[in-house]
Motif scaffolding. Structure first.
Motif, mmCIF file in Angstrom:
data_model
loop_
_atom_site.group_PDB
_atom_site.id
_atom_site.type_symbol
_atom_site.label_atom_id
_atom_site.label_comp_id
_atom_site.label_asym_id
_atom_site.label_seq_id
_atom_site.Cartn_x
_atom_site.Cartn_y
_atom_site.Cartn_z
ATOM 1 N N LYS A 78 13.012 -8.642 -5.824
ATOM 2 C CA LYS A 78 11.741 -9.190 -6.299
ATOM 3 C C LYS A 78 11.490 -10.572 -5.708
ATOM 4 N N GLN A 79 12.517 -11.423 -5.691
ATOM 5 C CA GLN A 79 12.372 -12.774 -5.145
ATOM 6 C C GLN A 79 12.157 -12.752 -3.630
ATOM 7 N N THR A 80 12.798 -11.789 -2.962
ATOM 8 C CA THR A 80 12.610 -11.654 -1.516
ATOM 9 C C THR A 80 11.161 -11.310 -1.193
ATOM 10 N N LEU A 81 10.598 -10.383 -1.945
ATOM 11 C CA LEU A 81 9.193 -10.009 -1.735
ATOM 12 C C LEU A 81 8.270 -11.181 -2.032
ATOM 13 N N LYS A 82 8.631 -11.971 -3.030
ATOM 14 C CA LYS A 82 7.819 -13.136 -3.381
ATOM 15 C C LYS A 82 7.776 -14.123 -2.221
ATOM 16 N N ARG A 83 8.942 -14.328 -1.567
ATOM 17 C CA ARG A 83 8.986 -15.233 -0.418
ATOM 18 C C ARG A 83 8.171 -14.692 0.748
ATOM 19 N N LYS A 84 8.042 -13.366 0.827
ATOM 20 C CA LYS A 84 7.240 -12.742 1.887
ATOM 21 C C LYS A 84 5.764 -12.656 1.510
ATOM 22 N N ARG A 85 5.430 -13.204 0.325
ATOM 23 C CA ARG A 85 4.067 -13.151 -0.212
ATOM 24 C C ARG A 85 3.606 -11.717 -0.447
ATOM 25 N N SER A 86 4.536 -10.849 -0.830
ATOM 26 C CA SER A 86 4.204 -9.477 -1.202
ATOM 27 C C SER A 86 4.175 -9.372 -2.718
ATOM 28 N N ASP A 87 3.275 -8.541 -3.221
ATOM 29 C CA ASP A 87 3.075 -8.385 -4.663
ATOM 30 C C ASP A 87 4.031 -7.323 -5.204
ATOM 31 N N TYR A 88 5.142 -7.757 -5.760
ATOM 32 C CA TYR A 88 6.166 -6.839 -6.274
ATOM 33 C C TYR A 88 5.602 -5.941 -7.370
ATOM 34 N N ARG A 89 4.878 -6.523 -8.296
ATOM 35 C CA ARG A 89 4.374 -5.749 -9.440
ATOM 36 C C ARG A 89 3.416 -4.658 -8.990
ATOM 37 N N ASN A 90 2.488 -4.999 -8.103
ATOM 38 C CA ASN A 90 1.530 -4.018 -7.600
ATOM 39 C C ASN A 90 2.232 -2.928 -6.783
ATOM 40 N N MET A 91 3.225 -3.339 -5.995
ATOM 41 C CA MET A 91 3.975 -2.393 -5.177
ATOM 42 C C MET A 91 4.710 -1.382 -6.061
ATOM 43 N N LEU A 92 5.340 -1.886 -7.121
ATOM 44 C CA LEU A 92 6.081 -1.013 -8.037
ATOM 45 C C LEU A 92 5.135 -0.093 -8.803
ATOM 46 N N GLU A 93 3.972 -0.619 -9.190
ATOM 47 C CA GLU A 93 2.988 0.192 -9.922
ATOM 48 C C GLU A 93 2.482 1.349 -9.062
ATOM 49 N N ARG A 94 2.187 1.080 -7.796
ATOM 50 C CA ARG A 94 1.719 2.137 -6.893
ATOM 51 C C ARG A 94 2.817 3.162 -6.633
ATOM 52 N N HIS A 95 4.050 2.694 -6.555
ATOM 53 C CA HIS A 95 5.195 3.581 -6.383
ATOM 54 C C HIS A 95 5.293 4.557 -7.559
ATOM 55 N N LYS A 96 5.163 4.039 -8.761
ATOM 56 C CA LYS A 96 5.255 4.883 -9.951
ATOM 57 C C LYS A 96 4.083 5.861 -10.023
#
Length: 444
Positions: A78-96
């Motif tokens: 999660k922290q790695t994605l944050k540093r890449k400016r990627s939205d972890y929550r949105n990514m996980l929601e779309r995955h589900k």
């Protein structure tokens, strides 16, 4: 200095055999073929009664990123994605959401007595295709194209279902407004009731000859998991000798590559910063030595994609051309009229696109170099046979990348092999179409 040769030619592909030429009688006969009539009916009387279906699932962005950070905990990820400016929550929601759709599709198929397997790209093998009566893709156009490239016979239909309609256009899938994976119950109801139409589209096949014809291809998707400096190193062999005899023990002279391209094939340097140097021959005409950023070859389906992007004009460019025409010809075209300029622009851009059922290929020479030595007489056009010779390590992309060295022959042909999708497609891949969506996408 020896050249590689690439040939574009017309052909008809039935099961695994290629027949040269095309006769109208054959085309009419082909239009009545739907593969297995007991399970899929006839062209005018479609049905969908498979015993076994394989669902090819897309790899979600969440899964893809996880592959790059296999050893990280969820919090570290999660922290790695944050540093890449990627939205972890949105990514996980779309995955589900994707997997909820996948579960719904699987359960509905099984409730109708259809044996169902779900696989990802690495598991989508010839053995799985031999097992399945039909293929359903769960994803977008990328997943559909990947499945279409691996179906090599005329008996297996393919149906594209969009699992993320808010983020994916899915032009090759069923119309997402009414028939996305969220409404798969409607999709299955129409299929099982025969309320659709089969559709066919042309695909491209590639034949390579030479020492590297049987080298293993590189999956383009896998390259993204590597560090930038290591990508495609398998193809960068600067000191490799290209004069090894084809008669060398264990080396066959010719190989039909185990993929079919529904959209396009790209032929060029594996390192994009390099200029491609080759000799190009179209429809048995004399070859012309050229330098460019590579060559794309597309079907009618692919003519709306990369081919169109390379060749289309903007209204600004059209306005400039019309102003020059006014000046040179003492004309008075209304270039001040935005509607007029946009209409002319649209007319030209529409002319680039051709019908997916046409037994022809569109080619584009990207960024051609023109000087006193090298000329590109026609950077864009239609072809039934095309030859290209190249002097450097070449990269042939169709979802996979194949190595091609100096002195090797590449033959690109339009094939009549089959796929099916309920809504739009006709490749001599067979697709199904829902009747009220006759203006829908490239598959129609």
């Amino acid at each position: 200095m020896p050249f590689n040769r690439v040939i574009l030619k017309l052909g008809k592909h039935i099961n695994s055999g290629l027949v040269s030429g095309c006769h109208s009688g054959y085309c009419k006969q082909l239009c009545t073929i739907v593969g297995n009539e007991e399970k899929f009916g006839k062209l005018n009387y479609p049905m969908f009664k498979p015993n076994r279906v394989v669902i090819l699932s897309r790899i979600t962005r969440y899964e893809f990123e996880k592959l790059m950070y296999k050893d990280a905990t969820e919090e570290q990820f999660k922290q790695t994605l944050k540093r890449k400016r990627s939205d972890y929550r949105n990514m996980l929601e779309r995955h589900k959401k994707h997997y909820n759709c996948l579960e719904k599709m699987t359960n509905l198929l099984r409730s109708k007595g259809i044996e169902t397997k779900v696989v990802k790209r690495p598991q989508f093998t010839s053995e799985v295709l031999d097992w399945a009566d039909a293929v359903i893709t769960a994803g977008g156009d990328g997943t559909f194209l990947d499945a279409a490239s691996k179906i090599l016979n005329i008996d297996t239909p393919i149906i594209g279902v969009n699992t993320d309609p808010t983020r994916s256009e899915g032009r090759l899938c069923l119309p997402k407004e009414e028939y996305s994976a969220l409404n798969f119950d409607r999709v299955l109801e129409r299929l099982l009731s025969g309320d659709f139409k089969w559709k066919w589209r042309q695909r491209i096949r590639i034949t390579m000859s030479g020492y590297h014809a049987y080298d293993e291809p590189i999956e383009l998707s896998n390259q993204q998991l590597q560090n930038l400096e290591h990508r495609y190193t398998e193809h960068v062999q600067e000191n490799e000798m290209f004069s090894r005899p084809l008669s060398e023990k264990g080396v066959k002279k010719e190989r039909v590559l185990p993929v079919r391209a529904l959209n396009e094939v790209f032929f060029g340097e594996c390192l994009s910063s390099r200029v491609s140097y080759y000799e190009l021959s179209i429809d048995n005409m004399p070859g012309v030595k050229q330098k460019s950023s590579g060559v794309t070859v597309c079907t009618g389906t692919g003519s709306t994609s990369w081919h169109c992007s390379i060749n289309e004009l903007t209204p600004e460019a059209v306005r400039d051309i019309l102003n020059i025409a006014n000046k040179e010809c003492s004309a008075s075209l209304p270039t001040y009229d935005n509607h007029f300029v946009e209409a002319v622009t649209q007319k030209f851009n529409d002319s680039i696109v051709f019908d997916p059922s046409e037994l022809s290929m569109g080619y584009s020479v990207r960024d051609p170099i023109k000087n006193g030595v090298f000329q590109v007489p026609s950077p864009r056009g239609m072809a039934k046979r095309k030859t290209d010779d190249a002097t450097a390590t070449k990269n042939i992309k169709t979802g996979k990348t194949f190595n091609k060295q100096k002195g090797e022959l590449l033959v690109i042909t339009v094939t009549v092999s089959v796929l099916v999708n309920p809504v739009p497609l006709r490749s001599k891949v067979k697709m199904a179409i829902f009747k009220q969506h006759k203006t829908r996408t490239a598959c129609e």
